[in-house]
Design an enzyme around this catalytic site. Structure first.
Site, mmCIF file in Angstrom:
data_model
loop_
_atom_site.group_PDB
_atom_site.id
_atom_site.type_symbol
_atom_site.label_atom_id
_atom_site.label_comp_id
_atom_site.label_asym_id
_atom_site.label_seq_id
_atom_site.Cartn_x
_atom_site.Cartn_y
_atom_site.Cartn_z
ATOM 1 N N GLU A 163 0.803 -1.229 0.000
ATOM 2 C CA GLU A 163 0.000 0.000 0.000
ATOM 3 C C GLU A 163 0.836 1.281 0.000
ATOM 4 O O GLU A 163 0.633 2.167 0.848
ATOM 5 C CB GLU A 163 -0.985 -0.037 1.186
ATOM 6 C CG GLU A 163 -1.884 -1.266 1.123
ATOM 7 C CD GLU A 163 -2.777 -1.451 2.355
ATOM 8 O OE1 GLU A 163 -2.725 -0.623 3.277
ATOM 9 O OE2 GLU A 163 -3.544 -2.442 2.375
ATOM 10 N N ASN A 204 2.176 -4.618 -3.403
ATOM 11 C CA ASN A 204 0.769 -4.986 -3.234
ATOM 12 C C ASN A 204 -0.021 -3.727 -2.860
ATOM 13 O O ASN A 204 0.430 -2.922 -2.045
ATOM 14 C CB ASN A 204 0.719 -6.000 -2.069
ATOM 15 C CG ASN A 204 -0.607 -6.678 -1.874
ATOM 16 O OD1 ASN A 204 -1.195 -7.179 -2.826
ATOM 17 N ND2 ASN A 204 -1.078 -6.721 -0.636
ATOM 18 N N HIS A 240 -10.294 -5.793 -2.658
ATOM 19 C CA HIS A 240 -11.360 -5.674 -1.650
ATOM 20 C C HIS A 240 -12.506 -4.924 -2.328
ATOM 21 O O HIS A 240 -12.500 -3.700 -2.404
ATOM 22 C CB HIS A 240 -10.864 -4.924 -0.415
ATOM 23 C CG HIS A 240 -9.828 -5.670 0.349
ATOM 24 N ND1 HIS A 240 -10.110 -6.851 1.006
ATOM 25 C CD2 HIS A 240 -8.518 -5.431 0.552
ATOM 26 C CE1 HIS A 240 -9.009 -7.299 1.591
ATOM 27 N NE2 HIS A 240 -8.027 -6.458 1.321
ATOM 28 N N GLU A 268 -6.116 -10.381 -2.199
ATOM 29 C CA GLU A 268 -6.968 -10.263 -0.989
ATOM 30 C C GLU A 268 -8.449 -10.164 -1.370
ATOM 31 O O GLU A 268 -9.200 -9.379 -0.802
ATOM 32 C CB GLU A 268 -6.545 -9.027 -0.172
ATOM 33 C CG GLU A 268 -5.080 -9.030 0.219
ATOM 34 C CD GLU A 268 -4.652 -7.855 1.095
ATOM 35 O OE1 GLU A 268 -5.533 -7.156 1.640
ATOM 36 O OE2 GLU A 268 -3.433 -7.638 1.220
ATOM 37 N N ASP A 270 -12.211 -10.107 -1.730
ATOM 38 C CA ASP A 270 -13.505 -10.278 -1.072
ATOM 39 C C ASP A 270 -14.487 -9.299 -1.703
ATOM 40 O O ASP A 270 -14.081 -8.334 -2.342
ATOM 41 C CB ASP A 270 -13.449 -10.155 0.473
ATOM 42 C CG ASP A 270 -12.744 -8.923 0.986
ATOM 43 O OD1 ASP A 270 -12.756 -7.890 0.294
ATOM 44 O OD2 ASP A 270 -12.189 -8.979 2.103
HETATM 45 O O1 9MR Z 1 -7.199 -9.081 7.746
HETATM 46 C C1 9MR Z 1 -6.415 -8.172 8.499
HETATM 47 C C2 9MR Z 1 -7.161 -7.832 9.767
HETATM 48 O O2 9MR Z 1 -7.282 -8.964 10.598
HETATM 49 C C3 9MR Z 1 -6.440 -6.720 10.484
HETATM 50 O O3 9MR Z 1 -7.202 -6.307 11.601
HETATM 51 C C4 9MR Z 1 -6.231 -5.556 9.544
HETATM 52 C C5 9MR Z 1 -5.533 -4.389 10.179
HETATM 53 O O4 9MR Z 1 -5.297 -3.396 9.243
HETATM 54 O O5 9MR Z 1 -5.469 -5.997 8.427
HETATM 55 C C6 9MR Z 1 -6.181 -6.930 7.693
HETATM 56 O O6 9MR Z 1 -5.533 -7.242 6.486
HETATM 57 C C7 9MR Z 1 -5.245 -6.148 5.630
HETATM 58 C C8 9MR Z 1 -4.026 -6.545 4.830
HETATM 59 O O7 9MR Z 1 -2.974 -6.847 5.693
HETATM 60 C C9 9MR Z 1 -3.637 -5.444 3.862
HETATM 61 N N1 9MR Z 1 -4.710 -5.040 3.039
HETATM 62 C C10 9MR Z 1 -5.959 -4.721 3.724
HETATM 63 C C11 9MR Z 1 -6.372 -5.876 4.639
HETATM 64 C C12 9MR Z 1 -7.710 -5.582 5.306
HETATM 65 O O8 9MR Z 1 -7.597 -4.520 6.194
#
Ligand code: 9MR
Length: 453
Positions: A163, A204, A240, A268, A270
């Site tokens: 990011e 990513n 997402h 990722e 969803d």
């Molecule tokens: O799935 C992850 C969640 O359990 C955490 O609380 C969150 C914190 O930011 O991060 C989530 O995963 C993220 C991923 O590492 C990067 N892209 C966005 C995802 C969703 O927030």
């Protein structure tokens, strides 16, 4: 190379065979998913890898069974983030990361390492510290060398940088960018490559699935890194997505990255919807999952599609977007949703359309010990409803029900029949009812097929 590995007791118990599979039958029809080809086999036939984000502590029971049998790649959802692995400077916790890597190896799966350089989920000692840029650079280099080095040879691909961009394509203001300038990206890739030359190295990001200002910036960065000889192997498009909003330029965007000479992964995936889910939304979600997977299948350098949690019981969406959820391919009871069949069909599967107007019953084992186990059956309705129910199955290995709750169960020989209690016969459209039981077992404890009706 790591010199030690920790297998948790939980994992050993899981591998010893807690639960084989969820049994699910649709009232009045054949069990659609029971005979379906696992997604990982369909993906392999297309030359693709299909993955899921996982939580290490959940890799047992039905969750572990599905994670191991349906997917060919695992991404630790949180276990490899800096804040997890080094909560105190110099004190490392690899427990969950090791557990996930061991599970993946036991199930012949790849691991996507996630993530080395991010602005979020960093330890507070790092974010609260005051560092010169030389110190920051050295901290980052040490972190990357330590983590990538620990798992050398065991990680197929690393999300090295996560990011880095704002929506308008400018660099995001972060600890790393502010302290080190944009050169931190090339340095991170170079350090990761030195620590594990075989791992594929990715950048990513989210909202880069379609052609837009942010994906243009990512494109230009990858192009310049390639031109400069920096080790960059791939881009991760997180995906997402919101229901009905798959970008129309997704495949074109994947293709333009491929044409730069890098791999692409959907990292990722969803698709969230406003709750409650209904059959119209679930059908749209199926179409959305299908079109994303199909776009990847269409481009040979798109190598992996990973869902960010495979069950609605294990998704970040619900807590982050209040009122939204149901974003994954399995419902909270591990029954496959229409979205599952969207993925399957895009991978060439010939499964029949999932139950969109039906009630289903799913059997799972939630706990098991030497002589006994606790099981549960969840009756779920979508596009249909019940005013009473009866679930029956036949035990194949001498299991014997000893106690039940939220249902009246009788067992005659191997045949079990459970009917609703006086207070839970009604299962409204879009809702579910669960009952539980204790039973004894010895030798083996295979999951039976259950019939609702
Ligand atoms: O799935 C992850 C969640 O359990 C955490 O609380 C969150 C914190 O930011 O991060 C989530 O995963 C993220 C991923 O590492 C990067 N892209 C966005 C995802 C969703 O927030």
């Amino acid at each position: 190379m790591r010199t030690s590995r920790t297998f948790s007791g939980l994992l050993r118990a899981g591998l010893a065979g807690l639960v084989a599979a969820a049994g699910l039958f649709t009232a009045g029809t054949l069990p659609a998913h029971a005979a379906d080809t696992p997604l990982r086999d369909l993906a392999a036939a297309q030359g693709k890898v299909i993955g899921t984000a996982v939580t290490g502590s959940k890799l047992t029971g039905t969750y572990g069974d599905l994670a191991g049998s349906q997917f060919s790649s695992l991404t630790p959802g949180n276990a490899m983030k800096w804040g997890t692995v080094e909560p105190t400077q110099g004190t490392f916790n690899w427990t969950e990361a090791d557990q996930i890597v061991a599970f993946a190896q036991a199930h012949n799966q790849q691991v996507r390492g996630h993530t080395l350089v991010w602005h979020s989920q960093n330890p507070s000692w790092l974010t609260n510290g005051t560092w010169t840029s030389a110190q920051l650079s050295s901290l980052l280099q040490n972190h990357i060398s330590t983590e990538v080095g620990r798992y050398k040879g065991e990680i197929a691909a690393w999300d090295v940088v996560n990011e880095p961009f704002n929506e308008d394509g400018t660099y995001r203001s972060t600890l790393w960018y502010n302290g080190l300038g944009s050169g931190y990206i090339a340095n991170a890739l170079t350090w990761a490559h030195a620590a594990d030359p075989a791992a594929k190295l990715y950048i990513n990001d989210y909202n880069v699935e379609g052609v837009n200002a942010k994906s243009d910036a990512l494109y230009n960065l990858v192009k310049s890194l390639k031109a400069a000889g920096v080790p960059i192997d791939g881009v991760g498009l997180q995906a997402h997505l919101i229901l009905g909003q798959v970008p129309s330029t997704l495949q074109q965007n994947i293709q333009r990255f491929a044409d730069l000479g890098v791999d692409v992964a959907i990292t990722e995936l969803d698709v969230r919807m406003a709750l409650p889910a209904d059959s119209t939304k679930l059908a749209q979600q199926k179409a959305d999952f299908k079109s994303v997977v199909a776009a990847c299948v269409a481009v040979s350098r798109c190598v992996n599609v990973t869902v960010w949690g495979f069950s609605d019981s294990d998704s970040w969406v619900d807590s982050t977007f209040p009122g939204y959820g149901a974003a994954t391919p399995y419902d909270a009871n591990y029954a496959p949703k229409p979205a599952y069949y969207g993925i399957s069909e895009a991978l060439g599967g010939t499964t029949t359309t999932p139950p969109t107007g039906a009630c289903t019953a799913a059997y799972s084992v939630s706990n098991q010990w030497t002589t006994g186990f606790t099981g549960q059956v969840t009756i779920s309705c979508s596009g249909a409803a019940l005013s009473s129910w009866k679930v029956s199955w036949t035990y194949g290995a001498g299991q014997q029900i000893t106690q039940a709750w939220n249902a009246t169960c009788t067992q005659s020989g191997a045949d079990v029949s459970c009917a609703n209690a006086s207070y839970n016969g009604t299962v409204a459209d879009g809702s579910s009812v669960t009952f539980g039981f204790n039973a004894s077992w010895s030798g083996s404890n295979p999951v039976p097929s259950v019939t609702l009706g």
